[in-house]
Enzyme design. Structure first.
Site, short mmCIF file in Angstrom:
data_model
loop_
_atom_site.label_atom_id
_atom_site.label_comp_id
_atom_site.label_asym_id
_atom_site.label_seq_id
_atom_site.Cartn_x
_atom_site.Cartn_y
_atom_site.Cartn_z
N CYS A 190 14.24 10.63 6.28
CA CYS A 190 14.18 10.24 7.69
C CYS A 190 15.58 10.25 8.30
CB CYS A 190 13.57 8.86 7.82
SG CYS A 190 14.53 7.63 6.96
N LYS A 220 0.88 -1.17 0.00
CA LYS A 220 0.00 0.00 0.00
C LYS A 220 0.92 1.22 0.00
CE LYS A 220 -1.66 3.10 1.94
NZ LYS A 220 -1.41 4.51 1.52
P1 NAD Z 1 2.58 9.13 7.01
O1 NAD Z 1 2.69 8.51 8.34
O2 NAD Z 1 1.65 10.29 6.84
O3 NAD Z 1 2.10 8.05 5.92
C1 NAD Z 1 2.76 6.82 5.77
C2 NAD Z 1 1.76 5.80 5.21
O4 NAD Z 1 0.71 5.61 6.17
C3 NAD Z 1 1.09 6.21 3.91
O5 NAD Z 1 1.02 5.09 3.07
C4 NAD Z 1 -0.27 6.68 4.35
O6 NAD Z 1 -1.26 6.49 3.36
C5 NAD Z 1 -0.55 5.82 5.56
N1 NAD Z 1 -1.42 6.50 6.54
C6 NAD Z 1 -1.45 7.82 6.82
N2 NAD Z 1 -2.36 8.07 7.79
C7 NAD Z 1 -2.91 6.89 8.13
C8 NAD Z 1 -3.90 6.49 9.08
N3 NAD Z 1 -4.51 7.38 9.86
N4 NAD Z 1 -4.21 5.19 9.18
C9 NAD Z 1 -3.61 4.29 8.39
N5 NAD Z 1 -2.66 4.59 7.47
C10 NAD Z 1 -2.30 5.89 7.34
O7 NAD Z 1 4.06 9.53 6.55
P2 NAD Z 1 4.53 10.36 5.29
O8 NAD Z 1 4.16 11.79 5.46
O9 NAD Z 1 4.13 9.67 4.03
O10 NAD Z 1 6.12 10.18 5.41
C11 NAD Z 1 6.93 11.03 6.18
C12 NAD Z 1 7.25 10.43 7.53
O11 NAD Z 1 7.87 9.16 7.35
C13 NAD Z 1 8.26 11.25 8.33
O12 NAD Z 1 7.85 11.28 9.67
C14 NAD Z 1 9.56 10.46 8.20
O13 NAD Z 1 10.49 10.63 9.25
C15 NAD Z 1 9.04 9.08 8.15
N6 NAD Z 1 10.01 8.17 7.56
C16 NAD Z 1 10.69 7.34 8.40
C17 NAD Z 1 11.63 6.48 7.89
C18 NAD Z 1 12.41 5.57 8.79
O14 NAD Z 1 13.13 4.76 8.28
N7 NAD Z 1 12.29 5.67 10.11
C19 NAD Z 1 11.87 6.45 6.51
C20 NAD Z 1 11.14 7.28 5.68
C21 NAD Z 1 10.20 8.14 6.22
#
Ligand code: NAD
Length: 498
Positions: A282, A174
């Protein structure tokens, strides 16, 4: 021309039956360029059923044959490299060379997965008791799911599904609804590489489909990368439904600059690590912890003109290419601008203000540099996920180390020093999962595992490398004795090896 992104279920691009769609924007122009289906729960159930059917045969396919699919997939990804990098840049906004770098790091995981016959050899002990042998085997877990963020539309999915598939699982991806094209394109290339139908399905959507993946009893394992609040929700929900979960969250990565550091090296490391990909990584460095005022003054003096001179513009711009593209969305741009406002209001000193930079309707902001940031400020405590670097001045090494250890996130960190003893002390005592010594973004290679500590991860196993293989397999241990030993008759006391 506008395009539409649907699903990939049972080996086919499948038109969604949903009545809900999301907009895909070009962050460099602010114009909508496509739509993505926000699939229904019923479509997600179709994908799970397809993955479950496919698992039966794929899990029995010899690892060598599964590895050969990965070799062909890697070939195809290489052949389509420029097309894929352009696609990343068009939907995410990052500059083309950075998109190519993302692909390279993702493909390294495919290369790791090509070695799966060796990785699944298991363990064997002869004569654990007289005439008794024992062996452990690593078996696939079943249907696995991956939920991925916008900031690495190719690399983060590639952290997950190559290892999962090579281990013999089927997978439902997803992707982020903000830049979903890459996932679909990779699924098509995997099919071309010989992956049987249903082994990898892509379901586009939002919370509606994610919640099905977290609760359906046929899904055995959930991998997630994204923001911390969602990671925590994913971990709590999926584990309450009996699944194994690895959920990686947000970050606030500190780079500690010691007075004996090579300052030019530290400055150039900070420029790339803080402003590359507009800070939407990240592992981006968002805090430079500098020991001593003299070092901080010198560092800020060197950084200021470089931050001011950053070439900001479209990711697919002219040659020489820009150094920093736009942010992902209008909302995120407003959020990052809001943090710069907040920093000023909190009393930090704004050395470079990126808020004046714009290009038409694109989601651009220039690099910002704050000095004299305090640990109580929101711009220090919270993840901004934009091109904003905070300089925190520390009186000594112990204070700096304590600040890093007290921060809620523990994804990555780095120390810049020429002193081996300080570096050794730092790497052993710091409460962070990935640590660099004179290396600003210490992302582990594919044959190691990637993951942070504290609120940057939920679940015990990291992504790819040895942990990835452990996550996507179940260990089974067989202890075997052959008939002649039965002649000894039944045993009624607790069995011990004799
Ligand atoms: P996000 O949490 O908004 O979304 C990530 C995924 O979760 C998406 O596929 C989204 O559709 C889904 N999602 C969002 N809200 C949801 C909900 N309420 N219920 C279920 N699924 C939901 O993150 P983003 O904005 O796409 O990415 C940025 C974030 O990711 C930053 O915080 C970054 O630090 C983090 N990140 C972390 C790493 C790591 O390795 N730790 C790597 C890349 C990104």
């Amino acid at each position: 021309m506008s395009y539409r992104i649907d699903n990939f279920i049972d080996g086919e691009t499948t038109e969604s039956r949903s009545e809900r769609f999301g907009a895909i924007f070009d962050p460099a122009t602010g114009q909508q360029q496509g739509t993505v289906a926000l699939s229904t729960a019923a479509e997600c159930l179709d994908a799970i059923a397809s993955a479950e059917r496919a698992f039966a045969d794929w899990s029995q396919t010899p690892p060598l044959v599964r590895a050969r699919v990965m070799f062909r997939f890697k070939e195809l990804m290489e052949q389509h490299r420029d097309e894929l990098a352009r696609l990343i840049s068009r939907e995410h906004g990052k500059v083309f060379s950075d998109a190519q770098g993302e692909l390279t790091r993702g493909l390294e995981v495919v290369e790791f997965a090509c070695g799966i016959p060796h990785l699944l050899k298991g363990e064997h002990s002869l004569n654990v008791g007289r005439g008794v042998d024992s062996h452990s085997m690593m078996q696939p877990v079943g249907v696995c799911a991956g939920i991925t963020p916008f900031n690495f539309p190719a690399m983060v999915p590639l952290w997950m599904f190559p290892v999962a598939l090579a281990c013999g699982n089927s997978f439902i991806l997803k992707p982020s609804e903000k830049d979903p094209s890459l996932a679909l394109r990779m699924a098509e290339l995997l099919k071309q590489a010989g992956l049987p139908d249903g082994v990898l399905n892509v379901v586009n959507g939002d919370k509606e489909v994610v919640d099905v993946l977290l609760t359906d009893p046929r899904v055995q394992a959930v991998s997630f990368v994204g923001s911390t609040p969602i990671a925590q929700y994913i971990y709590a929900t999926a584990s309450a439904h009996g699944k194994r979960v690895q959920a990686l969250g947000g970050a606030k990565n500190h780079m500690l600059v010691m007075p004996d550091a090579d300052l030019d090296q530290a400055v150039s490391a900070l420029m790339g690590a803080a402003y590359g990909a507009a800070g939407e990584r990240c592992m981006a460095i968002s805090v430079a912890l500098v020991v001593g005022d003299a070092t901080a003054d010198a560092l800020v003096a060197k950084l200021k003109p470089l931050v001011e001179a950053l070439r900001v513009g479209p990711g697919l711009g002219p040659i020489p290419e820009n150094e920093m593209g736009p942010l992902i969305s209008r909302e995120h741009l407003a959020k990052v601008r809001g943090y710069v406002d907040q920093g000023v209001a909190e009393g930090a000193s704004l050395v470079v203000d990126g808020r004046g930079v714009s290009h038409g309707e694109g989601y651009f902001i220039g690099g910002s540099l704050f000095d004299r940031v305090g640990p109580e400020m929101r711009i220090y405590r919270e993840e901004i996920f934009g091109p904003v670097l905070a300089i925190v001045r520390a009186p000594d090494y112990e204070t700096a180390l304590r600040l890093i250890n007290e921060h809620e996130y523990g994804n990555g960190t780095a120390i810049f020093t020429c002193d081996g003893d300080t570096a050794r002390d730092f790497t052993t005592r710091v409460q962070v999962g990935m640590v660099g010594v004179n290396v600003p973004i210490p992302v582990p290679m594919a044959f190691h595992s990637f993951g942070g500590w504290k609120r940057s991860i939920f679940g015990p196993l990291n992504m790819h490398g040895p942990d990835g293989v452990r996550f996507y397999t179940r260990m089974k241990t067989v202890t075997a004795r052959w008939p002649q030993s039965l002649r000894a008759g039944a045993e009624f006391s607790m069995p011990t090896m004799k």
